[in-house]
Write an enzyme that holds these catalytic residues in place. Sequence first.
Site, PDB file in Angstrom:
ATOM      1  N   PRO A  17       0.845  -1.198   0.000  1.00 52.55           N
ATOM      2  CA  PRO A  17       0.000   0.000   0.000  1.00 52.55           C
ATOM      3  C   PRO A  17       0.876   1.243   0.000  1.00 52.55           C
ATOM      4  CG  PRO A  17       0.125  -0.941   2.209  1.00 52.55           C
ATOM      5  CD  PRO A  17       0.868  -1.886   1.300  1.00 52.55           C
ATOM      6  N   GLN A  71      -6.501  -0.747   2.960  1.00 52.37           N
ATOM      7  CA  GLN A  71      -5.793  -0.437   4.199  1.00 52.37           C
ATOM      8  C   GLN A  71      -6.360   0.823   4.853  1.00 52.37           C
ATOM      9  OE1 GLN A  71      -1.678   1.301   4.682  1.00 52.37           O
ATOM     10  NE2 GLN A  71      -1.190  -0.806   5.279  1.00 52.37           N
ATOM     11  N   CYS A 102       3.089   3.330   9.082  1.00 53.22           N
ATOM     12  CA  CYS A 102       3.462   4.548   8.354  1.00 53.22           C
ATOM     13  C   CYS A 102       4.330   5.435   9.236  1.00 53.22           C
ATOM     14  CB  CYS A 102       2.223   5.300   7.894  1.00 53.22           C
ATOM     15  SG  CYS A 102       2.620   6.833   7.012  1.00 53.22           S
ATOM     16  N   ASN A 204       8.734  -7.406   4.168  1.00 49.85           N
ATOM     17  CA  ASN A 204       8.728  -6.171   3.385  1.00 49.85           C
ATOM     18  C   ASN A 204       9.993  -5.370   3.684  1.00 49.85           C
ATOM     19  OD1 ASN A 204       7.110  -3.006   3.688  1.00 49.85           O
ATOM     20  ND2 ASN A 204       7.705  -3.929   1.774  1.00 49.85           N
ATOM     21  N   GLY A 228       7.360  -2.606  -2.594  1.00 51.94           N
ATOM     22  CA  GLY A 228       6.845  -1.242  -2.533  1.00 51.94           C
ATOM     23  C   GLY A 228       7.504  -0.310  -3.525  1.00 51.94           C
TER      24      GLY A 228
END
Length: 338
Positions: A17, A71, A102, A204, A228
């Site tokens: 995302p 998300q 985030c 990730n 990403g």
Amino acid sequence: MYIKDINLGDRPVVLAPMEDVTDIGFRTLCRKMGAAMVYSEFVSCDALTRMVKSTLQKLVVNDEERPTAIQIYGKDPQAMSEAARIVEETSHPEIIDINFGCPVKKIAGKGAGAGLLQNVPLMLEIASSVVNAVSTPVTAKTRLGWDCNHIIINQLALQLQDCGIQALTIHGRTRSQMYTGEANWNIIGEVKAHPQIHIPIIGNGDIDSAEKAENAFNTYQVDAVMVGRATFGCPWIFKEIHDRLHPDHPINTSGIIPSNYPPMSPDWKLDVLKEQVRLSIERIDEYRGILHTRRHIANSPLFKGIADFKRHRIAMLQACTQEDLYRLMEEARPFLLQ
């Protein structure tokens, strides 16, 4: 790999995302290129519960892109629960994902996203509230901890699992690292190897090649890999990774994009970028579609190595119409490196 009853196949690679990146057009293109699942831009629970039009538009899902995860982020359990119900009723996504990772100041500094790494009890309350509010499988994405002195992911993963989270994505950095330094995959591997962890672990961080994706699966035994920033101007990375992981079943590019060139050739990749632009315009409008894509097109690794390309890149960044951007892309075609 399964997330509850959703089968993502063997060694799946998913699109991360990313705000102002993973719109519906880009998600659809990445799915065609081999992404096993795609994630929306993150959605503010506060804006969603206020029914802000621009936020509601982020909930539009195209059947071609499924399976899709929407998300959401926020810091209030009740608002997050209500937002999850709105997402479920509006989008019917395969997954509802909670953003606990985030790192940007306007999110984490206000106690949402990675900011919740400093308030684990509230994070767990949010996770439990969202899980109990919907029937859609709920997953979460987070980081190793707030900083190098507070690496909490091993215990946190167990706590989130106990809340009912169906899968956990771990970005191998702390919040204080932001996107600097190297992702610590050893810690991701430790979480996956924990004998009490039974939910899928998605790794990730720094996956920018097929070799790194393969190594993540082989070395750290993660259930899935998330890509990403390496997708910027490079949606074909999913085909590269898929074809290396599954050489007996490569992605069939027939019909994915209009092109007369061999798949994965530089000319074919340029046509992929043109399709990215077209899809963005089709899903929004010409002006906003160009604004949304031109910076990724201009900085695509496809153009790396072309001599004196800076002036051309600036012109791409200033393009305001599909015709102008396509013209500039075509002007670069003769110089693409084989």
